[in-house]
Design a protein around this motif. Structure first.
Motif, PDB file in Angstrom:
ATOM      1  N   GLU A 183       6.364   4.282 -16.671  1.00  0.00           N
ATOM      2  CA  GLU A 183       7.177   5.166 -15.832  1.00  0.00           C
ATOM      3  C   GLU A 183       6.423   5.571 -14.579  1.00  0.00           C
ATOM      4  OE1 GLU A 183       9.722   9.347 -16.114  1.00  0.00           O
ATOM      5  OE2 GLU A 183       8.840   8.446 -17.917  1.00  0.00           O
ATOM      6  N   ARG A 184       5.131   5.880 -14.726  1.00  0.00           N
ATOM      7  CA  ARG A 184       4.342   6.270 -13.567  1.00  0.00           C
ATOM      8  C   ARG A 184       4.176   5.082 -12.602  1.00  0.00           C
ATOM      9  NH1 ARG A 184       0.640   8.255 -16.167  1.00  0.00           N
ATOM     10  NH2 ARG A 184      -0.929   6.612 -16.193  1.00  0.00           N
ATOM     11  N   ALA A 185       3.978   3.891 -13.153  1.00  0.00           N
ATOM     12  CA  ALA A 185       3.817   2.713 -12.303  1.00  0.00           C
ATOM     13  C   ALA A 185       5.104   2.386 -11.556  1.00  0.00           C
ATOM     14  CB  ALA A 185       3.378   1.513 -13.162  1.00  0.00           C
ATOM     15  N   VAL A 186       6.241   2.523 -12.251  1.00  0.00           N
ATOM     16  CA  VAL A 186       7.524   2.270 -11.602  1.00  0.00           C
ATOM     17  C   VAL A 186       7.768   3.300 -10.497  1.00  0.00           C
ATOM     18  CG1 VAL A 186      10.022   2.285 -11.933  1.00  0.00           C
ATOM     19  CG2 VAL A 186       8.547   1.071 -13.557  1.00  0.00           C
ATOM     20  N   ASP A 187       7.403   4.545 -10.750  1.00  0.00           N
ATOM     21  CA  ASP A 187       7.538   5.580  -9.722  1.00  0.00           C
ATOM     22  C   ASP A 187       6.806   5.176  -8.449  1.00  0.00           C
ATOM     23  OD1 ASP A 187       9.083   7.228 -11.260  1.00  0.00           O
ATOM     24  OD2 ASP A 187       7.417   8.471 -11.973  1.00  0.00           O
ATOM     25  N   ALA A 188       5.609   4.651  -8.624  1.00  0.00           N
ATOM     26  CA  ALA A 188       4.808   4.261  -7.456  1.00  0.00           C
ATOM     27  C   ALA A 188       5.481   3.128  -6.693  1.00  0.00           C
ATOM     28  CB  ALA A 188       3.409   3.847  -7.913  1.00  0.00           C
ATOM     29  N   VAL A 189       6.034   2.158  -7.419  1.00  0.00           N
ATOM     30  CA  VAL A 189       6.704   1.029  -6.761  1.00  0.00           C
ATOM     31  C   VAL A 189       7.933   1.511  -6.014  1.00  0.00           C
ATOM     32  CG1 VAL A 189       7.956  -1.126  -7.137  1.00  0.00           C
ATOM     33  CG2 VAL A 189       5.835  -0.689  -8.369  1.00  0.00           C
ATOM     34  N   VAL A 190       8.754   2.320  -6.680  1.00  0.00           N
ATOM     35  CA  VAL A 190       9.987   2.789  -6.059  1.00  0.00           C
ATOM     36  C   VAL A 190       9.682   3.638  -4.832  1.00  0.00           C
ATOM     37  CG1 VAL A 190      12.014   4.252  -6.378  1.00  0.00           C
ATOM     38  CG2 VAL A 190      11.307   2.662  -8.191  1.00  0.00           C
ATOM     39  N   THR A 191       8.671   4.493  -4.917  1.00  0.00           N
ATOM     40  CA  THR A 191       8.304   5.347  -3.782  1.00  0.00           C
ATOM     41  C   THR A 191       7.913   4.519  -2.565  1.00  0.00           C
ATOM     42  OG1 THR A 191       7.561   7.105  -5.279  1.00  0.00           O
ATOM     43  CG2 THR A 191       6.735   7.155  -3.010  1.00  0.00           C
ATOM     44  N   SER A 192       7.197   3.424  -2.821  1.00  0.00           N
ATOM     45  CA  SER A 192       6.682   2.625  -1.699  1.00  0.00           C
ATOM     46  C   SER A 192       7.662   1.565  -1.216  1.00  0.00           C
ATOM     47  CB  SER A 192       5.371   1.956  -2.107  1.00  0.00           C
ATOM     48  OG  SER A 192       5.588   1.064  -3.200  1.00  0.00           O
ATOM     49  N   THR A 193       8.629   1.184  -2.049  1.00  0.00           N
ATOM     50  CA  THR A 193       9.483   0.040  -1.677  1.00  0.00           C
ATOM     51  C   THR A 193      10.971   0.331  -1.733  1.00  0.00           C
ATOM     52  OG1 THR A 193       9.529  -0.796  -3.961  1.00  0.00           O
ATOM     53  CG2 THR A 193       7.769  -1.609  -2.535  1.00  0.00           C
ATOM     54  N   ARG A 194      11.393   1.579  -2.014  1.00  0.00           N
ATOM     55  CA  ARG A 194      12.810   1.849  -2.238  1.00  0.00           C
ATOM     56  C   ARG A 194      13.680   1.353  -1.087  1.00  0.00           C
ATOM     57  NH1 ARG A 194      16.906   5.377  -1.236  1.00  0.00           N
ATOM     58  NH2 ARG A 194      18.289   5.876  -3.011  1.00  0.00           N
ATOM     59  N   ASP A 195      13.297   1.648   0.156  1.00  0.00           N
ATOM     60  CA  ASP A 195      14.109   1.247   1.300  1.00  0.00           C
ATOM     61  C   ASP A 195      14.160  -0.274   1.451  1.00  0.00           C
ATOM     62  OD1 ASP A 195      14.592   3.886   1.825  1.00  0.00           O
ATOM     63  OD2 ASP A 195      12.995   4.070   3.332  1.00  0.00           O
ATOM     64  N   ARG A 196      13.133  -0.959   0.952  1.00  0.00           N
ATOM     65  CA  ARG A 196      13.099  -2.422   1.080  1.00  0.00           C
ATOM     66  C   ARG A 196      14.112  -3.096   0.160  1.00  0.00           C
ATOM     67  NH1 ARG A 196       7.102  -3.768  -0.214  1.00  0.00           N
ATOM     68  NH2 ARG A 196       7.873  -5.909   0.000  1.00  0.00           N
TER      69      ARG A 196
END
Length: 824
Positions: A284-297
């Motif tokens: 969950e923490r790793a997914v949070d990091a991905v979504v935070t950095s790439t959500r707009d992409r």
């Protein structure tokens, strides 16, 4: 290991595909003798080498690896794991010698294996580390290293055409300093193939690695460089970023994506990677990091083309399973931009399909349409499900909302199964079927077609299922086997639609059984029962006993003796009584029908084919290869069973009186200085003594090599002083091929599937390289290379290239690449 876009590498790969690798000591010696050293450009190689093992150097030249590596010694320091398993980690110490593994560990040789392809071998040898080795390894006998200890230095040398593994001499030779040489070969901003760099060092310094020294990996590290897989770069180089850029470029080209679509697909692949690699308690923490950095992409995934690319790349490149795809789709649905909700639902549906959960998949596709009623991928998926149910009306209604869908084969098929109303009946009349219900409540808009007609529809439903992404590698592999004997550059593309290939994927490879298990819940009851019957029907050899042209055939199953009355309109106009063929005959309502093509069988093939069909160990590739052998060029043989080869030799002779007397004693009296070797009425060879100024020449001809060798020996015995001036040996099949008109470029195709496009691209690039050296009638039977080098013919070549389609499309020759290869 080589750059596939490099023209030199392409040309070499064509040679390797055509001839296969062989040792080349003889031509290597000739190159050295004529002052070429080890190296030659591709024209020289084509002149001197029949069957090369080629290497490609950093400076763009090609190298004869047999000669280059002869006597070279590379060392490697053993580990406990290697000693216990009998497996050597080849990278980077032994990489340059990998082209010459011996393939037979039991005979003291070595065989190259790869972690991803040979995992069973590692399990059998007790290797429990899934990350060792990371790439290629060398397999020895299990106990080959038991006499060594961890840290011992072993030497691998290429001697007399074989790899030999021994203990390294102690102390080893002084370590060479590679820093200066590597600085000239390895750029600062990109990696280079490791093997090509080391081969270049060997070519530049014949004394390098002539004796055991420090392992190559240590020498590279000491020089300030680092290896990653097959590549070498300066220390500190970001291999991960480089691979990411290269992968993104490949994805863009393969799927024809825009920049924002590529960015979205790469973000999705990154998400997949996190989900696969991260433990559950940290996910969950790793997914949070991905979504935070790439959500707009992720926004680029809103378009169907990008969604297809994301799914294909996740499945093929990342090997994402259904569970990972389902988790990723949930992340997109819950945390991505709202506009990609249809994509998220569609991906969840694809994950459910991969898992065989048909009902769940259909629900996800319906949810995608609830968000966007015109989302193409969901419409097409639901149309397939409606077709499986036998609901042609709904299927066509869905496809009519997809732009261009009317051009698809499924659309035409569905049209033939639309209900046909009865204009002679009113809505409130009693139904024609005898049910007692009103027409409007019974069969209005629901006219049923008999099972005999729907059998073809059922087969097409299963065929569409077998085109899915899980079956694509098998489909391409079998198509490559099917097209192996066809020189047409479009042969592979056509083989992808070959009836035998599709049928073998469905039945021998198991796609049809999966279709029944997963889609059976959708099929009409009578079609499901029919499909289950088809699973019991075996491919067999059939004899045609009677023909009813345009109607059907009476067949005898050679394996079982059963006689079958088959409805078959097309083949019944072509086959004759007494013909044999291989096919799968299946029930279809009140009839028997044939699906999956008809393969003609020669009498001499029947026994072997029946053995293959009877054996449980026969694999699909073996079956397709056997049934495709009929497309191979004819193997011409002489009556004594030897391959037919046109052999000719010309000798210079001085003792004409003596040779006349001895040849007449051996072959009978001459006819105007022409001797004919005959046995039992057959002509086996000819010798002709032709006068010239000085000396005389004796021409010797035969149509197979054993006879030719006998004639050459007879000449040597008749005149020991005879000097061989020239000789040629040309297979008859080659002579026939030379007499046929060369294949010209054909119309391009535009397949949508990236895997098929990639296979076609590899195929067409090989054809392009062949074309460059073909004799072209439009160029006065000169080759394009010859015309490019001749100012008097260059304009003709340019006009020919201008006449080709200029658009770059998969499956078509690229005029741009041809111009670059020809320097135009």
């Amino acid at each position: 290991m080589t750059d596939p876009t490099d023209p030199t590498a392409e040309a070499a790969m064509v040679l390797l595909r055509e001839h296969g690798p062989m040792h080349t000591d003889e031509w290597a010696r000739r190159l050295v003798a004529e002052g070429h050293g080890y190296l030659a450009d591709m024209e020289e190689l084509a002149e001197y080498i029949g069957h090369p093992r080629l290497g490609y150097l950093a400076d763009g030249r090609s190298v004869a690896l047999d000669a280059l590596l002869a006597g070279r010694v590379l060392t490697h320091r053993l580990t406990e794991a290697e000693i216990a398993s009998g497996i050597l980690d080849a990278h980077p110490d032994l990489t340059p010698l990998l082209p010459f593994d011996d393939h037979d560990p039991a005979a003291g040789g070595l065989s190259t294996l790869f972690r991803d392809l040979d995992d069973d071998v590692f399990d059998e040898r007790g290797v429990d580390d899934p990350d060792w080795p990371t790439d290629a390894a060398l397999l020895l006998e299990p106990d080959a290293l038991v006499e060594f200890r961890a840290g011992d230095l072993v030497a691998l040398a290429f001697v007399e055409g074989e790899l030999r593994l021994t203990a390294a001499a102690a102390p080893p030779a002084p370590a060479p300093d590679l820093a200066v040489a590597l600085a000239d070969l390895v750029p600062m901003d990109r990696p280079e193939p490791l093997d090509g760099i080391i081969w270049q060092l060997m070519a530049d310094d014949r004394a390098l690695f002539a004796a055991p020294t420090t392992p190559l990996g240590d020498l590279i590290t000491d020089a300030g460089y680092v290896c990653d897989g097959d590549d070498i770069a300066v220390r500190g180089f970001d291999f991960a970023a480089h691979r990411g850029k290269a992968h993104a470029a490949t994805v863009t080209a393969a799927h024809h994506l825009t920049d924002d679509e590529t960015e979205a697909v790469m973000a999705f692949i990154a998400l997949i990677g996190v989900l696969e690699r991260t433990p559950d308690d940290e996910r969950e923490r790793a997914v949070d990091a991905v979504v935070t950095s790439t959500r707009d992409r992720f926004a680029g995934l809103a378009r169907p083309n990008a969604a297809r690319a994301a799914f294909g790349e996740a499945y093929a490149t990342c090997r994402a399973g259904s569970e990972t795809l389902h988790l990723a789709s949930a992340v997109l649905r819950d945390r991505g931009p709202r506009k990609i909700a249809p994509t998220a639902h569609w991906l969840a549906g694809k994950a459910a399909e991969l898992d065989g959960r048909t009902a769940d998949a259909e629900r996800h596709y319906e949810r995608a349409l609830a968000v966007d009623p015109n989302w193409d991928e969901a419409l097409e998926a639901l149309a397939r499900f409606a077709s499986d149910r036998g609901d042609a009306v709904r299927a066509i209604g869905l496809l009519d909302r997809v732009e261009g869908a009317y051009r698809e084969p499924l659309y035409d098929l569905l049209q033939s199964f639309l209900p046909v109303d009865r204009p002679d009946l009113g809505r409130n009349d009693r139904c024609w079927c005898g049910s007692g219900l009103k027409y409007k409540a019974c069969h209005l808009g629901k006219t049923e077609h008999p099972l005999e007609q729907r059998a073809g529809w059922l087969y097409q439903k299963a065929g569409s299922f077998a085109q899915g992404i899980e079956w694509r590698p098998l489909l391409i592999s079998l198509a490559q086997i099917r097209s192996a004997h066809d020189d047409d550059p479009m042969a592979l593309y056509h083989a992808l639609d070959d009836p035998l290939v599709a049928d073998v994927v469905m039945f021998e490879c198991g796609a049809f059984a999966r279709f029944v298990a997963e889609r059976g819940v959708l099929l009409p009851a009578d079609e499901l029962l029919l499909a289950q019957q088809w699973l019991l029907a075996e491919r067999s050899v059939h004899e045609v006993e009677a023909v009813r042209p345009g109607e059907g055939l009476t067949l005898r199953d050679v394996r079982t003796g059963d006689r079958l009355e088959v409805t078959e309109r097309t083949a019944s106009r072509q086959l004759r009584a007494g013909d044999f063929f291989c096919a799968r005959v299946v029930p279809a309502g009140s009839t028997m029908q044939i699906f999956g093509g008809i393969e003609p069988i020669e009498p001499g093939q029947r026994g072997r084919l029946i053995e293959l069909l009877d054996s449980e160990s026969t694999d699909p590739e073996e079956l397709v290869e056997f049934l495709s052998a009929r497309f191979a060029p004819p193997r011409l043989v002489t009556p004594d069973g030897h391959p037919m080869v046109a052999c000719r030799a010309v000798f210079e002779v001085a003792d004409t009186a003596g040779i006349r007397r001895k040849l007449s004693r051996r072959f009978g009296a001459a006819d105007a200085d022409r001797w004919t070797w005959t046995e039992q009425g057959s002509v086996l060879g000819v010798l002709n003594l032709a006068p010239c100024t000085e000396p005389w020449v004796l021409e010797v001809e035969a149509m197979n090599e054993p006879r030719f060798e006998s004639l050459v020996d007879a000449v040597a015995a008749a005149d020991p002083g005879a000097r061989l001036r020239e000789q040629t040996r040309t297979p008859a099949a080659e002579l026939m091929a030379q007499a046929q008109e060369n294949v010209r470029p054909t119309h391009p195709v535009d397949p949508d599937d990236p895997a098929i496009a990639a296979a076609l691209d590899e195929h067409i690039r090989g054809y392009e390289q062949q074309w460059l050296d073909d004799s072209i009638p439009a160029l006065g039977d000169h080759t394009p290379r010859e015309c490019a080098a001749d100012p008097t013919r260059r304009d003709d070549l340019i006009r020919l290239l201008d006449s080709f389609p200029q658009e770059e499309r998969p499956g078509a020759m690229s005029v741009r690449r041809l111009r670059e290869a020809l320097g135009l």
